[in-house]
Scaffold this motif. Structure first.
Motif, PDB file in Angstrom:
ATOM      1  N   ASP A 104       0.841  -1.187   0.000  1.00 24.13           N
ATOM      2  CA  ASP A 104       0.000   0.000   0.000  1.00 24.13           C
ATOM      3  C   ASP A 104       0.884   1.248   0.000  1.00 24.13           C
ATOM      4  OD1 ASP A 104       0.847   0.608   2.602  1.00 24.13           O
ATOM      5  OD2 ASP A 104      -0.926  -0.275   3.532  1.00 24.13           O
ATOM      6  N   TRP A 105       0.250   2.401  -0.151  1.00 24.87           N
ATOM      7  CA  TRP A 105       1.002   3.648  -0.343  1.00 24.87           C
ATOM      8  C   TRP A 105       1.850   4.013   0.863  1.00 24.87           C
ATOM      9  CZ3 TRP A 105       0.068   7.992   2.694  1.00 24.87           C
ATOM     10  CH2 TRP A 105      -1.075   7.942   3.487  1.00 24.87           C
ATOM     11  N   ARG A 106       1.452   3.555   2.052  1.00 20.01           N
ATOM     12  CA  ARG A 106       2.224   3.891   3.253  1.00 20.01           C
ATOM     13  C   ARG A 106       3.584   3.202   3.253  1.00 20.01           C
ATOM     14  NH1 ARG A 106      -2.990   3.036   4.735  1.00 20.01           N
ATOM     15  NH2 ARG A 106      -4.103   4.719   5.784  1.00 20.01           N
ATOM     16  N   THR A 107       3.640   1.988   2.688  1.00 16.64           N
ATOM     17  CA  THR A 107       4.887   1.217   2.732  1.00 16.64           C
ATOM     18  C   THR A 107       5.674   1.283   1.435  1.00 16.64           C
ATOM     19  OG1 THR A 107       3.612  -0.760   2.166  1.00 16.64           O
ATOM     20  CG2 THR A 107       4.069  -0.397   4.489  1.00 16.64           C
ATOM     21  N   ARG A 108       5.009   1.613   0.312  1.00 10.86           N
ATOM     22  CA  ARG A 108       5.760   1.635  -0.946  1.00 10.86           C
ATOM     23  C   ARG A 108       6.423   2.984  -1.201  1.00 10.86           C
ATOM     24  NH1 ARG A 108       0.291   1.907  -3.531  1.00 10.86           N
ATOM     25  NH2 ARG A 108       0.153   3.932  -4.544  1.00 10.86           N
ATOM     26  N   GLY A 109       5.994   4.031  -0.470  1.00 10.39           N
ATOM     27  CA  GLY A 109       6.583   5.347  -0.660  1.00 10.39           C
ATOM     28  C   GLY A 109       6.042   6.041  -1.897  1.00 10.39           C
ATOM     29  N   ILE A 110       6.730   7.111  -2.303  1.00 11.20           N
ATOM     30  CA  ILE A 110       6.294   7.895  -3.453  1.00 11.20           C
ATOM     31  C   ILE A 110       6.529   7.101  -4.738  1.00 11.20           C
ATOM     32  CG2 ILE A 110       6.718  10.004  -4.776  1.00 11.20           C
ATOM     33  CD1 ILE A 110       5.327  10.433  -2.098  1.00 11.20           C
ATOM     34  N   ASP A 111       5.531   7.053  -5.582  1.00 10.42           N
ATOM     35  CA  ASP A 111       5.658   6.362  -6.858  1.00 10.42           C
ATOM     36  C   ASP A 111       6.575   7.166  -7.783  1.00 10.42           C
ATOM     37  OD1 ASP A 111       2.180   5.438  -6.775  1.00 10.42           O
ATOM     38  OD2 ASP A 111       3.906   4.388  -5.996  1.00 10.42           O
ATOM     39  N   GLY A 112       7.586   6.506  -8.346  1.00  9.66           N
ATOM     40  CA  GLY A 112       8.540   7.195  -9.212  1.00  9.66           C
ATOM     41  C   GLY A 112       8.039   7.328 -10.636  1.00  9.66           C
ATOM     42  N   ARG A 113       8.934   7.808 -11.501  1.00  8.24           N
ATOM     43  CA  ARG A 113       8.551   8.088 -12.882  1.00  8.24           C
ATOM     44  C   ARG A 113       8.026   6.848 -13.595  1.00  8.24           C
ATOM     45  NH1 ARG A 113      13.710  11.836 -14.786  1.00  8.24           N
ATOM     46  NH2 ARG A 113      13.294  13.596 -13.362  1.00  8.24           N
ATOM     47  N   GLU A 114       8.708   5.724 -13.427  1.00  7.77           N
ATOM     48  CA  GLU A 114       8.280   4.502 -14.111  1.00  7.77           C
ATOM     49  C   GLU A 114       6.872   4.117 -13.684  1.00  7.77           C
ATOM     50  OE1 GLU A 114       9.591  -0.191 -14.649  1.00  7.77           O
ATOM     51  OE2 GLU A 114      10.915   1.197 -13.582  1.00  7.77           O
ATOM     52  N   ARG A 115       6.593   4.263 -12.404  1.00  7.09           N
ATOM     53  CA  ARG A 115       5.267   3.896 -11.916  1.00  7.09           C
ATOM     54  C   ARG A 115       4.202   4.885 -12.383  1.00  7.09           C
ATOM     55  NH1 ARG A 115       6.284   1.479  -5.806  1.00  7.09           N
ATOM     56  NH2 ARG A 115       7.092  -0.546  -6.504  1.00  7.09           N
ATOM     57  N   LEU A 116       4.557   6.145 -12.531  1.00 11.04           N
ATOM     58  CA  LEU A 116       3.598   7.114 -13.065  1.00 11.04           C
ATOM     59  C   LEU A 116       3.235   6.768 -14.508  1.00 11.04           C
ATOM     60  CD1 LEU A 116       5.034  10.450 -11.625  1.00 11.04           C
ATOM     61  CD2 LEU A 116       2.968   9.245 -10.885  1.00 11.04           C
ATOM     62  N   ILE A 117       4.205   6.304 -15.270  1.00 12.89           N
ATOM     63  CA  ILE A 117       3.922   5.862 -16.644  1.00 12.89           C
ATOM     64  C   ILE A 117       2.982   4.661 -16.625  1.00 12.89           C
ATOM     65  CG2 ILE A 117       4.943   4.871 -18.735  1.00 12.89           C
ATOM     66  CD1 ILE A 117       7.474   6.548 -18.100  1.00 12.89           C
ATOM     67  N   ILE A 118       3.218   3.727 -15.704  1.00 13.71           N
ATOM     68  CA  ILE A 118       2.348   2.551 -15.576  1.00 13.71           C
ATOM     69  C   ILE A 118       0.934   2.981 -15.188  1.00 13.71           C
ATOM     70  CG2 ILE A 118       1.922   0.445 -14.239  1.00 13.71           C
ATOM     71  CD1 ILE A 118       5.031   0.203 -14.003  1.00 13.71           C
ATOM     72  N   ILE A 119       0.830   3.911 -14.240  1.00 14.87           N
ATOM     73  CA  ILE A 119      -0.483   4.428 -13.833  1.00 14.87           C
ATOM     74  C   ILE A 119      -1.213   5.017 -15.038  1.00 14.87           C
ATOM     75  CG2 ILE A 119      -1.585   6.323 -12.553  1.00 14.87           C
ATOM     76  CD1 ILE A 119       0.575   5.778 -10.345  1.00 14.87           C
ATOM     77  N   GLY A 120      -0.511   5.821 -15.824  1.00 15.02           N
ATOM     78  CA  GLY A 120      -1.125   6.404 -17.022  1.00 15.02           C
ATOM     79  C   GLY A 120      -1.564   5.346 -18.005  1.00 15.02           C
ATOM     80  N   ARG A 121      -0.711   4.326 -18.206  1.00 12.79           N
ATOM     81  CA  ARG A 121      -1.041   3.259 -19.155  1.00 12.79           C
ATOM     82  C   ARG A 121      -2.292   2.499 -18.717  1.00 12.79           C
ATOM     83  NH1 ARG A 121       3.560   0.087 -18.929  1.00 12.79           N
ATOM     84  NH2 ARG A 121       4.586   1.702 -20.166  1.00 12.79           N
ATOM     85  N   ILE A 122      -2.386   2.205 -17.423  1.00 11.18           N
ATOM     86  CA  ILE A 122      -3.545   1.461 -16.922  1.00 11.18           C
ATOM     87  C   ILE A 122      -4.816   2.297 -17.024  1.00 11.18           C
ATOM     88  CG2 ILE A 122      -4.582   0.425 -14.859  1.00 11.18           C
ATOM     89  CD1 ILE A 122      -2.339  -1.192 -16.448  1.00 11.18           C
ATOM     90  N   LEU A 123      -4.731   3.580 -16.691  1.00 11.33           N
ATOM     91  CA  LEU A 123      -5.899   4.444 -16.851  1.00 11.33           C
ATOM     92  C   LEU A 123      -6.321   4.520 -18.311  1.00 11.33           C
ATOM     93  CD1 LEU A 123      -5.225   7.416 -14.386  1.00 11.33           C
ATOM     94  CD2 LEU A 123      -7.068   5.740 -14.275  1.00 11.33           C
ATOM     95  N   GLY A 124      -5.345   4.637 -19.213  1.00 14.66           N
ATOM     96  CA  GLY A 124      -5.669   4.662 -20.638  1.00 14.66           C
ATOM     97  C   GLY A 124      -6.351   3.380 -21.089  1.00 14.66           C
ATOM     98  N   LYS A 125      -5.859   2.248 -20.614  1.00 12.16           N
ATOM     99  CA  LYS A 125      -6.454   0.954 -20.973  1.00 12.16           C
ATOM    100  C   LYS A 125      -7.877   0.843 -20.434  1.00 12.16           C
ATOM    101  CE  LYS A 125      -5.537  -4.047 -20.770  1.00 12.16           C
ATOM    102  NZ  LYS A 125      -5.500  -4.252 -22.217  1.00 12.16           N
ATOM    103  N   MET A 126      -8.068   1.248 -19.157  1.00  9.41           N
ATOM    104  CA  MET A 126      -9.400   1.217 -18.563  1.00  9.41           C
ATOM    105  C   MET A 126     -10.370   2.096 -19.339  1.00  9.41           C
ATOM    106  SD  MET A 126      -8.544   1.330 -14.463  1.00  9.41           S
ATOM    107  CE  MET A 126     -10.093   2.162 -14.168  1.00  9.41           C
ATOM    108  N   HIS A 127      -9.934   3.285 -19.689  1.00 11.67           N
ATOM    109  CA  HIS A 127     -10.829   4.217 -20.381  1.00 11.67           C
ATOM    110  C   HIS A 127     -11.140   3.751 -21.802  1.00 11.67           C
ATOM    111  CE1 HIS A 127      -9.385   7.580 -17.444  1.00 11.67           C
ATOM    112  NE2 HIS A 127     -10.231   6.727 -16.885  1.00 11.67           N
ATOM    113  N   LYS A 128     -10.164   3.181 -22.479  1.00 12.14           N
ATOM    114  CA  LYS A 128     -10.404   2.644 -23.816  1.00 12.14           C
ATOM    115  C   LYS A 128     -11.446   1.530 -23.761  1.00 12.14           C
ATOM    116  CE  LYS A 128      -9.164   2.813 -28.210  1.00 12.14           C
ATOM    117  NZ  LYS A 128      -9.289   4.061 -28.991  1.00 12.14           N
TER     118      LYS A 128
END
Length: 331
Positions: A104-128
Motif C-alpha cells: 500500500d502507499w504507506r509502505t511503498r513510498g512515493i511512486d517514481g517516474r516509471e510507476r507514473l507511466i504505468i499508472i497512465g497506461r492502466i488508466l488509458g487501458k481502462m478508459h479505452k
C-alpha cells in the motif's frame, strides 16, 4: 450496529473454515481482510443499493476479462456476487473481492517516474475499454453529479459560506453544459487515488475499490490521481508544487496516450476537473467537521475556499503545453 457475530456470518457467505477477520478501517464502507479456505476482501456497504453494487461488479468483471489488472469480485458459496443482508431493520449489500497483491502507499513510498507511466497506461487501458463497454444491467451507475458529496454540497456550503454556495452553483451550471462524447465521457473509476492501487516488487499494478465508479469525464480519473498527490500532507505548500505537477502529468500522459487518446477540450480545461474533486472533498470534510476544523482539515478548507472564491487554479500548469511536449518527445 454490526457485531463481530454479524461480520463473521457475512464472511461465511464467501468462505469456509474462517481463521481470521481483520478490520481494514474503510471510510465509506466496512472493509475486512478475511482468511479461511481462501483469502479475500469483504465489503459491507452501508447502504442497500443492490443495483449499484451489481453494476459496479459487472464493470469490474468486464475490465478483468479484458486484461485490466483489477482485483476481481469473488463468487459466494451460493454462486452470487452480492448478498443483501438484513440486520435490525437495516439492509447491507455484501460483496467480496480478490486481495490485491503488492504494497500500500504507506509502505511503498512515493511512486517514481516509471510507476507514473504505468499508472497512465492502466488508466488509458481502462478508459479505452470503458468506451466499448455495454452494461449487462438495465440499471446504470450514477452520473457524476449524483455523487452523495455533490448532492449534499449546497446544504453544507450555505451553512459555511454563502459565497461558496454561489460559486458552486455557477460551477455546476457550467459543468452540466460541458461537452460529452464517447471519447471523453463514460464509466470511470471515480476514486483513483494512491491508496486504491498496489504495486508489487516487479512493478505490477493492481487496482481496486471501484465503489465510487460513476459516469464522468475520463480525465477526471487523472485529475483525482494528481489531486491527492499534490495536496499531500501539507496543503499550504500546494503553490510550490507546479514543477512537480508538470513532471507528474508528463509521465502519466506518456503512459496514457500509449493506450488511449485524451480529449483536447477536457485537457484545456483540466483545472475544472481538479475543481470537481475539490468540491467533493470540501463537502466531505465540512460535513464531518465543520464546527471543529483543525490541522490538515483546517489548512485544506482555507486553501480550497480561497481558490474557489478568487478563481485561482488548483495548480498553475499549462497542461496543453505538456501534452505537446509528450507528443514531440514520442516522435
Amino acid at each position: 450496529m454490526l457485531t463481530d457475530t454479524h461480520i463473521e456470518s457475512m464472511a461465511g457467505l464467501f468462505a469456509k473454515n474462517l481463521t481470521s477477520i481483520r478490520n481494514l478501517n474503510g471510510y465509506h464502507n466496512y472493509i475486512y481482510e478475511v482468511c479461511g479456505n481462501r483469502t479475500f476482501i469483504l465489503r459491507i456497504s452501508k447502504d442497500d443499493n443492490l443495483d449499484a453494487t451489481n453494476c459496479e461488479i459487472d464493470f469490474l468483471r468486464y475490465l478483468y476479462k479484458n486484461g485490466c489488472p483489477v482485483a476481481p469480485p469473488v463468487l459466494s458459496l451460493q454462486k452470487k456476487y452480492v448478498h443483501l443482508v438484513n440486520i435490525d431493520e437495516k439492509s447491507y449489500a455484501v460483496s467480496a473481492y480478490k486481495k490485491a497483491v503488492g504494497k500500500d502507499w504507506r509502505t511503498r513510498g512515493i511512486d517514481g517516474r516509471e510507476r507514473l507511466i504505468i499508472i497512465g497506461r492502466i488508466l488509458g487501458k481502462m478508459h479505452k475499454l470503458s468506451m466499448q463497454y455495454k452494461p449487462c444491467n438495465r440499471k446504470r451507475r450514477r452520473q457524476w453529479d449524483e455523487s452523495p458529496h455533490i448532492v449534499k454540497a449546497p446544504g453544507i456550503f450555505v451553512r459555511y459560506n454563502e459565497n461558496l454556495l454561489e460559486k458552486f452553483n455557477y460551477y455546476m451550471s457550467r459543468m452540466r453544459k460541458f461537452p460529452k462524447n464517447k471519447d471523453s465521457f463514460g464509466l470511470v473509476h471515480g476514486d483513483f487515488l494512491f491508496s486504491n492501487y498496489f504495486f508489487d516488487e516487479n512493478n505490477r499494478i493492481s487496482v481496486f475499490d471501484f465503489d465510487e465508479c460513476e459516469y464522468s469525464w475520463y480525465i477526471y480519473d487523472i485529475a483525482v490521481c494528481m489531486y491527492y498527490y499534490l495536496l499531500g500532507g501539507r496543503p499550504k505548500e500546494l503553490d510550490s508544487k507546479a514543477k512537480e505537477a508538470e513532471e507528474m502529468f508528463y509521465h502519466i500522459l506518456l503512459g496514457y496516450i500509449s493506450e488511449c487518446e485524451l480529449d483536447m477540450d477536457c485537457l484545456r480545461n483540466m483545472n475544472l476537473f481538479f475543481q470537481l474533486r475539490e468540491y467533493v472533498l470540501l463537502s466531505s470534510v465540512l460535513e464531518a467537521s465543520m464546527n471543529n476544523l483543525n490541522g490538515w482539515n483546517k489548512d485544506f478548507v482555507e486553501g480550497a475556499i480561497d481558490r474557489i472564491l478568487t478563481g485561482k487554479p488548483f495548480i498553475n500548469v499549462d497542461f496543453e503545453e505538456i501534452y505537446n511536449k509528450v507528443a514531440r518527445d514520442k516522435l
